[in-house]
Design a protein around this motif. Structure first.
Motif, PDB file in Angstrom:
ATOM      1  N   THR A 199      -7.789  -1.305   1.424  1.00 12.36           N
ATOM      2  CA  THR A 199      -7.582  -0.061   0.682  1.00 12.36           C
ATOM      3  C   THR A 199      -8.011  -0.258  -0.761  1.00 12.36           C
ATOM      4  O   THR A 199      -7.807  -1.329  -1.345  1.00 12.36           O
ATOM      5  CB  THR A 199      -6.094   0.346   0.703  1.00 12.36           C
ATOM      6  N   TYR A 258      -1.355   7.735   7.489  1.00  9.74           N
ATOM      7  CA  TYR A 258      -0.905   6.535   8.186  1.00  9.74           C
ATOM      8  C   TYR A 258      -1.419   6.396   9.614  1.00  9.74           C
ATOM      9  O   TYR A 258      -1.167   5.380  10.255  1.00  9.74           O
ATOM     10  CB  TYR A 258       0.629   6.489   8.195  1.00  9.74           C
ATOM     11  N   ARG A 313      -1.226   7.331  -0.581  1.00 15.92           N
ATOM     12  CA  ARG A 313      -1.594   5.971  -0.973  1.00 15.92           C
ATOM     13  C   ARG A 313      -2.092   5.904  -2.418  1.00 15.92           C
ATOM     14  O   ARG A 313      -2.514   4.850  -2.875  1.00 15.92           O
ATOM     15  CB  ARG A 313      -2.674   5.426  -0.036  1.00 15.92           C
ATOM     16  N   GLY A 315       5.098  -0.485   4.163  1.00 19.15           N
ATOM     17  CA  GLY A 315       3.890   0.317   4.256  1.00 19.15           C
ATOM     18  C   GLY A 315       2.970  -0.033   5.402  1.00 19.15           C
ATOM     19  O   GLY A 315       1.900   0.567   5.530  1.00 19.15           O
ATOM     20  N   VAL A 318       3.399   4.069  -5.816  1.00 15.98           N
ATOM     21  CA  VAL A 318       2.921   4.692  -4.590  1.00 15.98           C
ATOM     22  C   VAL A 318       4.139   5.196  -3.838  1.00 15.98           C
ATOM     23  O   VAL A 318       4.983   4.413  -3.428  1.00 15.98           O
ATOM     24  CB  VAL A 318       2.122   3.701  -3.724  1.00 15.98           C
ATOM     25  N   ALA A 378       0.816  -1.223   0.000  1.00 15.03           N
ATOM     26  CA  ALA A 378       0.000   0.000   0.000  1.00 15.03           C
ATOM     27  C   ALA A 378       0.837   1.255   0.000  1.00 15.03           C
ATOM     28  O   ALA A 378       0.409   2.292  -0.447  1.00 15.03           O
ATOM     29  CB  ALA A 378      -0.943  -0.009   1.192  1.00 15.03           C
ATOM     30  N   SER A 379       2.052   1.189   0.559  1.00 16.78           N
ATOM     31  CA  SER A 379       2.863   2.399   0.636  1.00 16.78           C
ATOM     32  C   SER A 379       4.237   2.186   0.037  1.00 16.78           C
ATOM     33  O   SER A 379       5.214   2.742   0.498  1.00 16.78           O
ATOM     34  CB  SER A 379       3.015   2.834   2.082  1.00 16.78           C
TER      35      SER A 379
END
Length: 937
Positions: free
Chosen positions: A494, A160, A52, A124, A47, A15-16
């Protein structure tokens, strides 16, 4: 990687997680320059930490610094905290060379706002903290497995969640490795000590016709112990004095708890015992104990870690990923022998080990003729050996998740993240207070026996150095074991990508939900829990938990694109609502944007509201003791007012001592503890900056960003600490005031002890400055040059422990154990120049730490003319790395750190604490050599 409809989705999309191109944007500047020159080219959507939303722009609106795996390899780093040293945005914190305070763990402290305000992520997602404070030990992350490190400075709670007030450090691991790689290295200092042994093993490969990949990693690191006595500058504890002419000088000093035994009481009674057992008047400048040489200069560490990462394409649109990590760190802290210090100890005059001269002196205080006197005993228990604190820290972490692409081009991910940390701490060298007291009372009918024979009591002989026998020490000495268990569970989902296409570009969108539960429990040893020890700090059990439910939204909205004066103009915004079981509902948000008037120049800005909910330690910490520095306003100084004198009598200073009263030690015992009524901290962050990538100079990128971070309602001890509590009380001199009530915990002789300083939302911190960087990659002399400069100009670093005390700007100052902490230079920057030609690479790193001033001089608490080192000049360190590839599969390297063997600056103890320097900022080991190899199969 697998192609989907012209876009690349990384197998096991994190995700990150940013791509390698994001690293190149910073480390070489080439990727971004190319992106600017060919805006129509098809780029991988990535990303970048700080958002995100996948995007093609490789430079985010938040200032993001990237440390690539190449930087890690060139520096031969085997400890992650040393990797982060390359960023001037990180302030020094307790680490491998900070023995007291410190426990050998490696933490990161962005903007000098505290380790608890920096969020650490792994791919992430959150890492479990090592203790109840939730702070992550970076020793659990072996550098060889790191693909890159992305650091966002400034509040990032909207993206976050809690803890990201100072910023985020995101470690991205190698999840697509193929082959077998073995790294080995050995390092030592110029003195032949401070050794490091490290071996890494990485094996990975694809399976199922390339639909899956598995990486397995193992590491062993051994870091040897180095004692302060092994370096001239640290072997003798130095104290600052004035000579006969009033000029400041350094002389050997140390602690007032001395091996001979010091016995004191009211009326100026203060004696030690010489080698013949006779009393001698105590003189602190002559008799202080040098505790320095047996303290660690470099803490020993044994680390074993194993990791596995895998991903598998289940179907064309669904991927599965998993992570497993285990680390075991054994760290040993060593301090000088226990300084036994207790007031109102009953001493029996019939003790057979007492000389006649000493007995006669003590008898002058036996006013009731019962053969027992009460005195304060300060004795360094050398016979018991040094105090050892051995921590075994085990960490387990498991992640399982799924991700993929939707038909509309959106990406999705769901995951479960579980982490558990177990710390078993064994302490050796503690002295049981109740047993010491019992050993001082003898049976009148047989003075060789204890009055109370419980626990195998032995009559003690504390009268003189070395007089405690093995039998006495075995009776007094106790080993303690403390256990801490921390667990973290995180579930998240997400969805992100391009929602719709607008005239100026795609509307970026991300939304998600998360649930997290944190639990922590610390069970101290029985003796520690009851406070019946001298040695290491005592503490009560700590146990608590909280959970949080969160939902967040984020968007990037393009407004203009490809028009005169606006190559691109867009805004971004995000919001997160968090519902804590403890602090309740809190909201964080961000809004900002970017403007690129033409391809070579981009302006960016961001405003963020961040929050940090109190952690388990802050909420539920059982009472524990600590020994900070502080100056009691009851001291009989020339500037003490009559009102202060009268009030100190009310606080408990004896009337017969009020006109001569002086605190015995610079460090005073305080009791710290949690407060379940705490609420969230809040911070306001904004930054504005520019990125220049001139087409006329290919390979050059220059960035500059101004930042401002203000943290309100910060959690801190009562009054912001001991000195803040003293100052707050001194302003009101009222027994009904809570700060003054805390100072009424005094011994019979008026000395402060066990001052209660429980947590409150009371402090305020400010950090402002300008970050700048330049990266230039070019070909010359038959090879390639890569030049990088990272720097910061700190403009403001205000610490205010409570609203009742003065706010102190610590920029350009140093305090260590007092207000400002470690060095806070105005300027700090790092430069690395790397030259590569065929199979050879040479790299030089320059680390610059600006000059700092003794905070006592800056704040007017100590005259400059009475300070031997009022300022510490700027310090420059140079590191050299050489690497040569013998073949395609084998390369050798050697590194020299601190090439010119720059010595650590010496400063006054009132600022530096122990080791005569700031061991967290300056190099205390000296020139170091590293030799190693990398082999691929």
């Amino acid at each position: 990687m697998t192609e989907y409809k012209g876009k690349t989705l990384k197998a096991g999309l994190m995700a990150s997680t940013a791509s390698v191109l994001a690293a190149m944007a910073f480390t070489t500047a080439g990727a971004y320059a190319q992106e600017s020159q060919d805006a129509e080219a098809e780029f991988e959507e990535v990303v970048v930490t700080g958002s995100r939303i996948p995007r093609k722009d490789l430079i985010a609106n938040s200032p993001v610094n990237v440390i690539s795996s190449e930087e890690i390899a060139v520096g031969a780093f085997v400890e992650v905290d040393r990797v982060l040293d390359s960023l001037p945005q990180t302030a020094s914190s307790n680490g491998p060379t900070t023995n007291n305070p410190g426990n050998g763990q490696a933490n990161v402290n962005l903007r000098n706002l505290g380790t608890q305000r920096t969020l650490v992520l792994l791919n992430g997602r959150r890492m479990v903290g090592t203790g109840a404070n939730g702070v992550v030990d970076l020793n659990n992350i072996p550098p060889a497995l790191v693909k890159q490190v992305e650091v966002v400075t400034g509040g990032a709670s909207a993206v976050y969640g809690s803890d990201a007030m100072a910023g985020v450090v995101n470690f991205i691991l190698k999840d697509d490795f193929e082959g077998v790689q073995v790294n080995g290295q050995y390092g030592l200092s110029q003195e032949g000590d401070s050794e490091r042994y490290n071996v890494d093993f990485t094996m990975g490969g694809n399976f199922a016709d390339g639909r899956g990949n598995v990486v397995i990693y193992g590491n062993y690191l051994k870091r040897a112990q180095t004692l302060a006595g092994d370096r001239d500058f640290a072997a003798v504890q130095l104290d600052e004095f004035l000579d006969d002419n009033g000029n400041p000088i350094f002389l050997p000093g140390g602690s007032s708890s001395i091996p001979q035994g010091r016995f004191s009481g009211s009326g100026g009674f203060n004696f030690l015992v010489d080698d013949n057992g006779n009393p001698v008047a105590y003189d602190g400048s002559q008799h202080a104990y040098n505790f320095a040489p047996v303290n660690n200069l470099q803490l020993p560490l044994d680390r074993v870690s194993v990791s596995a990462l895998g991903n598998y394409q289940i179907t064309e649109g669904i991927n599965m990923f998993a992570e497993m990590m285990y680390a075991n760190n054994r760290i040993e802290a060593q301090l000088a022998a226990t300084p036994f210090s207790e007031a109102n100890v009953d001493i029996d005059l019939r003790n057979p080990y007492m000389s006649t001269a000493l007995r006669n002196l003590f008898a002058t205080r036996d006013t009731d003729g019962d053969q027992v006197v009460q005195l304060t005993i300060n004795r360094r228990m050398l016979e018991a050996g040094p105090r050892l604190n051995i921590d075994n820290n085990k960490m387990h972490r498991y992640v399982l998740g799924f991700n993929g692409d939707l038909d509309n081009g959106m990406n999705w991910e769901v995951f479960y993240n579980y982490g558990k940390a177990e710390q078993t701490q064994r302490q050796d060298g503690n002295i049981v207070i109740s047993r010491f007291r019992a050993g001082m009372m003898v049976d009148p009918n047989d003075p060789t026996q204890c009055l109370n024979p419980d626990n195998g009591c032995v009559v003690l002989n504390p009268f003189g150095e070395g007089n405690m026998t093995e039998e006495m020490i075995n009776y007094l000495k106790i080993a303690a074991t403390n256990v801490t268990i921390v667990s973290q569970q995180q579930v998240g989902a997400t969805i992100a990508g391009s929602l719709i296409e607008l005239p100026a570009g795609d509307l970026g969108f991300a939304a998600g939900v998360e649930y997290r539960k944190e639990k922590a429990e610390t069970q101290p040893d029985t003796f520690l829990a009851t406070g019946d020890v001298d040695g290491f700090n005592a503490g009560q059990p700590t146990k608590g938990d909280f959970d949080v439910k969160e939902v967040y939204l984020e968007t990037v909205i393009p407004i203009l694109s490809g028009v005169a004066g606006a190559e691109y103009l867009g805004i971004e915004a995000g919001i997160r609502f968090s519902d804590y079981s403890t602090a309740g509902g809190v909201t964080s948000y961000k809004i900002g944007g970017e403007w690129r008037p033409f391809a070579d120049l981009k302006f960016r800005g961001l405003y963020q509201r961040a929050v940090r909910a109190p952690n388990v330690n802050e909420l539920f910490l059982g009472a524990s003791n600590s020994f900070p520095g502080g100056t009691d306003f009851c001291n009989a100084t020339s500037d003490r007012t009559a009102a202060e004198r009268d009030f100190c009598l009310q606080l408990g200073v004896p009337a017969d001592q009020i006109d001569t009263f002086q605190q015995q030690d610079a460090q005073i015992e305080v009791l710290l503890g949690g407060n379940p009524d705490l609420y969230e901290e809040t911070s306001t962050t904004w930054s504005v900056g520019a990125i220049v990538t001139p087409e006329a100079v290919p390979g050059l990128t220059v960035t500059v960003d101004y930042y401002s971070i203000v943290v309100d309602d910060a959690i801190a001890a009562l009054g912001g600490g001991l000195q803040g509590t003293l100052d707050a009380c001194n302003q009101v001199l009222d027994l009904n005031d809570k700060y003054c009530q805390a100072l009424s915990t005094r011994r019979a002789d008026g000395q402060l002890e066990k001052v209660p300083l429980l947590n409150e939302n009371i402090a305020r911190f400010t950090a402002k400055g300008v970050d700048f960087s330049a990266a230039y990659n070019f070909d010359a002399l038959g090879g390639n040059f890569d030049l990088r400069v990272l720097g910061t100009r700190f403009l403001e670093g205000v610490t205010q422990g409570s609203p009742f005390v003065e706010a102190n700007d610590c920029v350009g100052l140093i305090g260590v154990r007092t207000i400002c902490g470690r060095a806070n230079p105005k300027w700090a920057f790092n430069t690395r120049l790397t030259y590569s030609i065929e199979d050879f690479t040479a790299s030089v790193r320059h680390r610059y730490i600006g000059g700092v001033t003794d905070e006592r001089v800056a704040f007017g608490t100590k005259p400059r003319e009475e300070t031997l080192v009022p300022e510490i000049p700027a310090v420059n360190y140079f590191d050299l790395g050489l690497r040569y590839a013998l073949s395609e599969n084998l390369s050798l390297f050697t590194n020299v750190d601190n090439v010119f063997n720059k010595k650590a600056p010496i400063m006054g103890r009132g600022v530096a604490g122990q080791l005569n320097t700031d061991a967290g900022t300056y190099d205390v080991v000296g020139r170091r050599f590293t030799f190693g190899f990398r082999a691929n199969f």
